[in-house]
Design an enzyme around this catalytic site. Structure first.
Site: not given
Ligand code: NAP
Length: 261
Positions: A54, A118, A209
């Protein structure tokens, strides 16, 4: 999941075509460039890119839409007047689906709490700010939340520590909670990103999400105390259908999409 959505969309629009996956390793710059060459040559009509491409793909494109530029990430690529244009439909997909959830509450103040900072939080925060919401972003690493705040440099956006004391002090004003962390996904279904001991705000709604499982622990807990809740399936379908429209010019409504996840 995306191939299913796009196959269903092709069927609904009565178009021939195929949505295929092209796995490209995170460090395979040539692979990414070769794929874009196929788009320039008209061999591929359009592309979605996902993490980590991305951001990697941005310098290889000729143009970015204002949305992709502001978010700093591209998920949709199309050839327009011989230019490779990068767009981002995550924000629109989220916003459109969020309206269904918001129709269940009376919004007193447009104040949202976003958990996680994130990639997906960027698109969520962008669209909330665009629509006049005040947003507090809370992440376990405060530096990550602060860097998101710096990225948007908006007075409507603040970072908050991810702890009971900080969050309970701002909950009374919150109308919307958005979970952008992966906590609660199928891999750890028992987990919830909601900090233990933190009450849920009254008169708020929760958007998670995550779409697998369809009901996360967070959604269950929030629903138990009366909050309207919605998972991220509508966002996933919404962003795909917006990309589909960019590529084909065909608007397919979500109710035409039959997914057996
Ligand atoms: P990402 O870039 O890895 O960001 C995840 C965020 O969550 C970061 O701030 C991370 O902090 C935090 N986090 C991870 N584990 C944690 C924990 N145990 N406790 C507290 N905070 C935690 O991931 P992303 O791409 O944003 O995706 C996140 C979620 O959204 C996923 O489940 C994905 O499947 C979903 N999503 C859904 C859609 C949709 O269309 N519905 C679209 C995009 C994403 P750290 O960096 O400290 O780990």
């Amino acid at each position: 999941v995306s191939p299913h959505i796009h196959s269903a969309a092709l069927k609904a629009a009565v178009l021939d075509g195929e949505y295929k996956l092209y796995p490209i390793a995170s460090d395979d710059k040539q692979g990414l460039a070769d794929l874009l060459t196929k788009v320039r040559a008209g061999e591929i009509h359009g592309l979605n890119v996902t993490i980590p491409h991305k951001q990697n793909v941005m310098p290889l494109l000729d143009e970015l839409t204002p949305t992709a530029k502001a978010i700093g990430a591209v998920n949709t690529i199309v050839l327009k007047d011989r230019n490779l244009v990068g767009d981002n439909t995550d924000a629109g997909g989220f916003w459109n689906d969020l309206q269904i959830l918001l129709s269940h509450i009376k919004i007193k103040e447009k104040n949202a709490l976003v958990l996680g900072a994130g990639g997906s939080a960027r698109a969520v925060v962008y669209t909330l700010l665009q629509h006049g919401w005040d947003v507090t972003v809370s992440a376990r690493r405060i530096k990550q939340a602060e860097s998101l705040v710096t990225h948007y440099a908006s007075r409507q956006l603040t970072a908050a520590n991810y702890d009971v004391t900080t969050l309970s002090s701002l909950l009374s004003d919150i109308s919307l909670i958005v979970n952008t962390t992966p906590v609660g996904m199928k891999s750890h279904p028992q987990g919830s990103p909601w900090i233990e001991g933190l009450p849920f705000p009254k008169n708020a709604a929760l958007y998670d999400l995550i779409y697998n499982p369809a009901k996360t622990q967070l959604m269950k807990n929030a629903a138990e105390v009366g909050l309207p809740v919605r998972n991220g399936l509508g966002m996933l379908i919404g962003q795909a259908l917006l990309s589909f429209e960019i590529w084909t010019g065909h608007k397919v409504s979500a109710d035409k999409i039959d997914l057996n996840l």
